[in-house]
Scaffold this active site. Structure first.
Site, PDB file in Angstrom:
ATOM      1  N   THR A  42       8.967 -41.324 -52.966  1.00  0.00           N
ATOM      2  CA  THR A  42       8.848 -41.718 -51.561  1.00  0.00           C
ATOM      3  C   THR A  42       7.897 -40.825 -50.778  1.00  0.00           C
ATOM      4  O   THR A  42       7.312 -41.263 -49.785  1.00  0.00           O
ATOM      5  CB  THR A  42      10.229 -41.702 -50.884  1.00  0.00           C
ATOM      6  OG1 THR A  42      10.787 -40.395 -51.006  1.00  0.00           O
ATOM      7  CG2 THR A  42      11.154 -42.711 -51.526  1.00  0.00           C
ATOM      8  N   CYS A  43       7.733 -39.578 -51.210  1.00  0.00           N
ATOM      9  CA  CYS A  43       6.879 -38.665 -50.454  1.00  0.00           C
ATOM     10  C   CYS A  43       5.420 -39.115 -50.475  1.00  0.00           C
ATOM     11  O   CYS A  43       4.664 -38.852 -49.542  1.00  0.00           O
ATOM     12  CB  CYS A  43       7.007 -37.258 -51.026  1.00  0.00           C
ATOM     13  SG  CYS A  43       6.232 -36.000 -50.008  1.00  0.00           S
TER      14      CYS A  43
END
EC number: 2.3.2.26
Length: 909
Positions: free
Chosen positions: A875-876
Site C-alpha cells: 500500500t505504501c
C-alpha cells in the site's frame, strides 16, 4: 295614497328592525330569509314574517332537502320549532337521507325539541335510509336521560338498522353504561345477533368496552361467535384489550387457556398479545405464574414440533420464537424481575418464579441430545463408512448410497435405536416426497441446522431474561462452549444462521470472538442489514430519520456558528430521542426536512476537520485525516472530539453519509482493532519505511544501540519516553525487534492521541454500540460512514504502470482489466482499498494518487505463479503483486478471494 303610506310604513319597520318585514313570494328565496332566524330561534320575527305570507312551512330546500322544522330541531330552536308545528309543519317529514326532525333532535341531544315533536305525534319508529331510528341516535351518543322518555313511545326497542344492529349493539360498542342498562331494563334482547351474527357482547369486546361487557355478562349474556367463528375473546386480543379479557375470563374461566394458546396464532399481532398477557399477569401472583407456566408448556410443545423434521420449519420456527419472546416479556415485568434486583433463581436458588422455566427443560434436554448426537457422529472414525444420512435412509428402508458429508466427512455406523431418546421417546424423522429434510439430497447437518439453531435462539432468550441487564447467562456460555464445534459446523454449512438465529453473539463479547472470523467472511451487505436490524431493534420506528419529531426536539442551530451551536445543542439533547428521529432548522430560516438534515451533516463533516479547531491534521496522502496530537491548543478540544464522535455516530445511526475520510489507523481505533507499523505510513511514510527495514533485516551486528525508548518533543523540550517500564535500559535485539516496532507504533499512533480517541469514542458509542460496529473492518467502516465512491475504470487503466516483467499488452493484464470491468462497484472499491489503502480517488483522478513519498501511480507487478497463490499488495507504493495466472477464470477467482477474505498481504516494498 294609501299604498304609498303602506310602503312607507314597511320601509320604516324594516329600517327599525334591520331586516325585511315581508317574505318574498317564492318559497326558495323566502326559506333562506327565514333560515338564519330559525337557527337563532328568533321566533317573534319568524312569526311576524309568516303571519302575512303564503310560505309553505314544509318546503324542502338545499342539497339534502330539509325543512325549516329540521333546522329548528337540529339547532335546538325550540320556540321556532313549536311555531312551525303550530303552522302545520310535518314532524315526520324525511330529508334525502331519510332523517326526520326527531332523528336530528335525538342525535344532538335536544331534549325540549324531542318532547315537543312527540307532543305533535312524531313517529319514533321511522328509520332513515340506513335503518337508524331515533333510539339508535340516542344510543350512539349515550343520551340516557332522553332515552328514558323516548322508549315509552317505542313499539320495538330492538328495531334493527340496515346491518341488523339494535340500539343495544351501538350502545355497547360505544361504552355507554347507563344507556345499556336502560335498554336492558326496557326489554332489549341481550343476545340478539346482527346480520353477521355479532351480539351486543361481541360489539362491546370489539372496542374494548370493559364496563359494558361486564354489565352484559352479569345479566346473562351468552359467549357467542359471529358467523365467521370470530369470538369476543378474539376481538379483545386483536385490540390488546387486557381489561376486557380479564372480565371475560372472570365469567368464563376456560378462556384463560385459550388466550395462552392464542400465542401460536401468527395472524394476531405480537404486541397486542403482550399487552393482554401483561395486564392479566399483573392481577395476582398466582395468575402471573399460571400464565408463565402455560406459555412455557406451549413453547415446549412447539419446540418439539420444530425438532421434528416432518414439520414446516418456517411456521414452527416463527411460532416458537414468538411464544418465547412473549414469555420473556411477561417474565420480566413481574415484581421480581432482574431489573429490580430480586433473586430470579440464576444463582441457583429455586424460587416460584424461576420454576416457571421447568417445562422448558424438556426442550433444552432434547436440544442437547441432538447436538451431542451430531457431535458424536462427526467424531467417529473415518474407517466407518456409514454417515448419519445413511442411518436416516435405512430408517426409511432405502438401500441407496447416501451422499457424503463433504465438509466434515463424519462417518460412523449405528442406528438411532441405540441413541438416547428425547422427550417422549421421539426420534428424528425423515419423510419422503417434497419434505424439506429429504435425506436423499441432504445430510443431517443441512436438515437440522436451522431447526436446532432456532431452538438455541429460544434457549438464549430464556437464559437472558433470568439475568440482570448486561450480564450473560453462565449456563448459556457453558452450553455454547460445550457444543462449539457443532455450532461452527452449522455456521460453516449455512452462514445465514448467524444473522437469523445467533443474535446472542452481539450481546456476548466472550462468545463473539469464537465466530468473528466466520461473521466477517459474510457479505458486507448482509452484515449491514444485521447491523441496522439490531441497532434499531428496540426503537419504535425502523425508518429512523423519517420519524416525526416534536417541535421541542428540533435542533435549532446558527448557520454562521454551526459547529459551536450544534455542539452545544447536541450535547444537551436527549440521546434516545436523537436515535429515534432528527430534525434540524437553521436560525431565521423556515426550511426543514431531510434536505436540511443532509446539509447539516455535510457542513459539520467539513467543519470537524477545519484547521481553526485544530482537532485533526491532514495525513501524508492529502485526503485523509488523523487526530491532532497537539489539539490541546484548543481549550475545548476534548469536548469537540466528543461532539465529533456524536456526529459520526448520529450519521451512521440515521444512514446519513459524511464528507470526511480518516486514516486507516483512526478507523481501527473506532473498531478497537490494534494498529500496526504499516499504519505509521499515513502520518510519517519515511519513518514507516525505517520500521519496515528493521523488520526485514538482521540488526544483530549493526550497532544501532536502540533501546525501548524514544526521544520526543514535549512542550518544546526533548524528553526520553520509555516504551515500557525500564525501557531506557533494554536494548533492541534481533529477537525483540518486533515488540519494539509494535510499541513504537502504539506510541505514535495511539498513546500520543489517547485522550482524543477516548473523547471521540465516548460520543460515538452514545449512538453506536461497540458490539455492533465490530462486525466490520476498517475499510468497511469507511464505506458505511462515507459511502461508495464512483470509480472511472478508463481513468484507472490510463494511469496504471507495470513492472517486474508485465506490459500493458500481456494477456494477464488484459484479463485483469476485463475482470475489473466485470466486477461490481463495491468490489472495485475493495480492490482500490486493497492496493492503496483508500477507497477514494483524489481530486483529479488516478493521476493524483499519493504514495509514501509523493505522487505514485497505481502499479501492477508480476509474481511467479504457483497454485492457489493469492494477489498481495504494497500500500505504501500503491502496488498490486499479481501472479502470472494461466487463465482469466483463475485470475478472477483468486482476486475475489483476496478481496473478500482479507488476504491483505501488505508490504512496504
Amino acid at each position: 295614497m294609501e299604498r304609498a303610506m303602506e310602503q312607507l310604513n314597511r320601509l320604516t319597520r324594516s329600517l327599525r328592525r334591520a331586516r325585511t318585514v315581508e317574505l318574498p313570494e317564492d318559497n326558495e328565496t323566502a326559506v333562506y330569509t327565514l333560515m338564519p332566524m330559525v337557527m337563532a330561534d328568533q321566533h317573534r320575527s319568524v312569526s311576524e314574517l309568516l303571519s302575512n305570507s303564503k310560505f309553505d312551512v314544509n318546503y324542502a330546500f338545499g342539497r339534502v332537502k330539509r325543512s325549516l322544522l329540521h333546522i329548528a330541531a337540529n339547532c335546538g330552536s325550540v320556540e321556532c320549532l313549536v311555531l312551525l308545528l303550530k303552522k302545520g309543519a310535518n314532524p315526520n317529514y324525511q330529508d334525502i337521507s331519510g332523517c326526520t326532525p326527531l332523528h336530528l333532535a335525538a342525535r344532538n341531544g335536544q331534549k325540549k325539541c324531542m318532547s315537543k315533536l312527540l307532543e305533535y305525534s312524531a313517529d319514533v319508529n321511522i328509520c332513515n335510509n340506513e335503518g337508524l331510528t331515533a333510539i339508535h341516535w340516542l344510543a350512539v351518543n349515550g343520551r340516557t336521560e332522553l332515552l328514558h322518555d323516548l322508549v315509552q313511545h317505542v313499539t320495538d326497542v330492538d328495531v334493527e338498522d340496515a346491518m341488523g344492529q339494535t340500539a343495544l349493539h351501538v350502545a355497547c360498542q360505544n361504552g355507554h353504561k347507563t344507556t345499556v342498562q336502560c335498554l336492558l331494563d326496557s326489554g332489549a334482547d341481550i343476545n340478539r345477533p346482527n346480520v353477521s351474527g355479532a351480539t351486543p357482547l361481541y360489539f362491546a369486546c370489539s372496542h374494548g368496552q370493559r364496563d359494558t361487557a361486564q354489565i352484559l355478562l352479569l345479566r346473562g349474556a351468552k359467549y357467542l361467535p359471529d358467523k365467521n367463528g370470530v369470538t369476543p375473546l378474539d376481538l379483545c386480543v386483536q385490540g390488546g384489550y387486557g381489561q376486557t379479557c380479564e372480565v371475560l375470563i372472570q365469567y368464563h374461566p376456560r378462556l384463560f387457556q385459550t388466550i395462552v394458546q392464542m400465542t401460536q396464532n401468527e395472524d394476531l399481532r405480537e404486541n397486542m398479545l403482550r399487552q393482554v398477557l401483561q395486564h392479566l399477569s399483573q392481577q395476582s401472583e398466582s395468575q402471573y405464574l399460571k400464565i408463565l407456566t402455560g406459555l412455557a408448556e406451549v413453547a415446549t410443545t412447539n419446540g418439539h414440533k420444530l425438532l421434528s423434521l416432518s414439520s414446516n420449519y418456517d411456521a414452527q420456527m416463527k411460532s416458537l420464537l414468538r411464544i418465547v419472546r412473549i414469555f420473556c416479556h411477561v417474565f420480566r415485568i413481574g415484581p421480581s424481575s432482574p431489573s429490580n434486583g430480586i433473586d430470579m433463581g440464576y444463582n441457583g436458588n429455586k424460587t416460584p418464579r424461576s420454576q416457571v422455566f421447568k417445562p422448558l427443560e424438556l426442550l433444552w434436554h432434547s436440544l442437547d441430545e441432538w447436538l451431542v448426537l451430531i457431535a458424536t457422529e462427526l467424531m467417529k472414525n473415518k474407517e466407518d463408512s456409514t454417515d448419519i444420512t445413511s442411518i436416516l435412509l435405512k430408517q426409511k428402508g432405502q438401500d441407496q448410497e447416501a451422499p457424503s458429508l463433504s465438509a466434515f466427512e463424519p462417518p460412523g455406523p449405528g442406528s438411532y435405536e441405540s441413541l438416547p431418546p428425547g422427550p417422549g421417546d421421539s426420534k428424528p424423522e425423515v419423510l419422503a416426497g417434497e419434505q424439506e429434510a429429504s435425506a436423499d439430497c441432504q445430510d443431517v447437518i443441512s436438515v437440522t441446522a436451522n431447526r436446532l439453531s432456532a431452538v438455541i435462539q429460544a434457549f438464549y432468550m430464556c437464559c437472558s431474561c433470568q439475568m440482570p441487564p448486561g450480564m450473560t447467562s453462565p449456563r448459556f456460555i457453558e452450553f455454547v462452549c460445550k457444543h462449539d464445534e457443532v455450532l461452527k459446523c452449522f455456521v460453516n454449512r449455512n452462514p445465514k444462521i448467524i444473522f437469523d438465529h445467533f443474535h446472542f453473539l452481539l450481546e456476548c463479547p466472550e462468545l463473539m470472538s469464537r465466530f468473528m472470523h466466520i461473521i466477517k467472511a459474510q457479505p458486507f451487505k448482509d452484515r449491514c442489514e444485521w447491523f441496522y436490524e439490531h441497532l434499531h431493534s428496540g426503537q419504535p420506528d425502523s425508518d429512523m430519520v423519517h420519524r416525526p419529531v416534536s417541535e421541542n426536539d428540533i435542533l435549532l442551530v446558527h448557520r454562521d456558528s454551526i459547529f459551536r451551536s450544534s455542539c452545544e445543542i447536541v450535547s444537551k439533547a436527549n440521546c434516545a430521542k436523537l436515535k429515534q428521529g432528527i430534525a434540524v432548522r437553521f436560525h431565521g430560516e423556515e426550511g426543514m426536512g431531510q434536505g436540511v438534515v443532509r446539509e447539516w451533516f455535510d457542513i459539520l463533516s467539513n467543519e470537524i476537520v477545519n484547521p481553526d479547531y485544530a482537532l485533526f491534521t491532514q495525513s501524508a496522502d492529502g485526503t485523509t485525516f488523523q487526530p491532532n496530537s497537539n489539539s490541546y491548543v484548543n481549550p475545548d478540544h476534548l469536548n469537540y472530539f466528543r461532539f465529533a464522535g456524536q456526529i459520526l455516530g448520529l450519521a451512521l445511526n440515521h444512514r446519513q453519509l459524511v464528507n470526511i475520510y480518516f486514516t486507516r489507523s483512526f478507523y481501527k481505533h473506532i473498531l478497537g482493532i490494534p494498529v500496526n507499523y504499516q499504519d505509521v505510513a499515513s502520518i510519517d511514510p519515511e519513518y514507516a519505511k525505517n520500521l519496515q527495514w528493521i523488520l526485514d533485516n538482521d540488526i544483530s551486528d549493526l550497532g544501532l544501540e536502540l533501546t525501548f525508548s524514544v526521544e520526543t518533543d514535549v512542550f518544546g523540550a526533548m524528553e526520553e519516553v520509555p516504551l515500557k517500564p525500564g525501557g531506557g535500559s533494554i536494548l533492541v535485539t534481533q529477537n525483540n525487534k518486533a515488540e519494539y516496532v509494535q510499541l513504537v507504533t502504539e506510541l505514535r499512533m495511539t498513546r500520543a492521541i489517547q485522550p482524543q480517541i477516548n473523547a471521540f469514542l465516548q460520543g460515538f458509542h452514545m449512538f453506536i454500540p461497540p458490539s455492533l460496529i465490530q462486525l466490520f473492518d476498517e475499510y468497511e467502516l469507511e464505506l458505511l460512514l462515507s459511502g461508495m465512491p464512483e470509480i472511472d475504470v478508463n481513468d484507472w487503466i490510463k494511469n496504471t504502470e507495470y513492472t517486474s516483467g508485465y506490459e500493458r499488452e500481456d494477456p494477464v493484464i488484459q484479463w485483469f482489466w476485463e475482470v475489473v470491468e466485470d466486477i461490481t462497484q463495491e468490489e472495485r472499491v475493495l480492490l482500490l482499498q486493497f492496493v492503496t489503502g483508500s477507497s477514494r480517488v483524489p481530486h483529479g483522478g488516478f493521476a493524483n494518487i499519493m504514495g509514501g513519498s509523493g505522487l505514485q501511480n497505481f502499479t501492477i507487478a508480476a509474481v511467479p505463479y504457483t497454485p492457489n497463490l493469492l494477489p498481495t499488495s504494497s500500500t505504501c507504493i500503491n502496488m498490486l503483486k499479481l501472479p502470472e495466472y494461466p487463465s482469466k477464470e483463475i485470475l478472477k477467482d483468486r482476486l475475489l478471494v483476496a478481496l473478500h477474505c482479507g488476504s491483505y498481504g501488505y508490504t512496504m516494498a
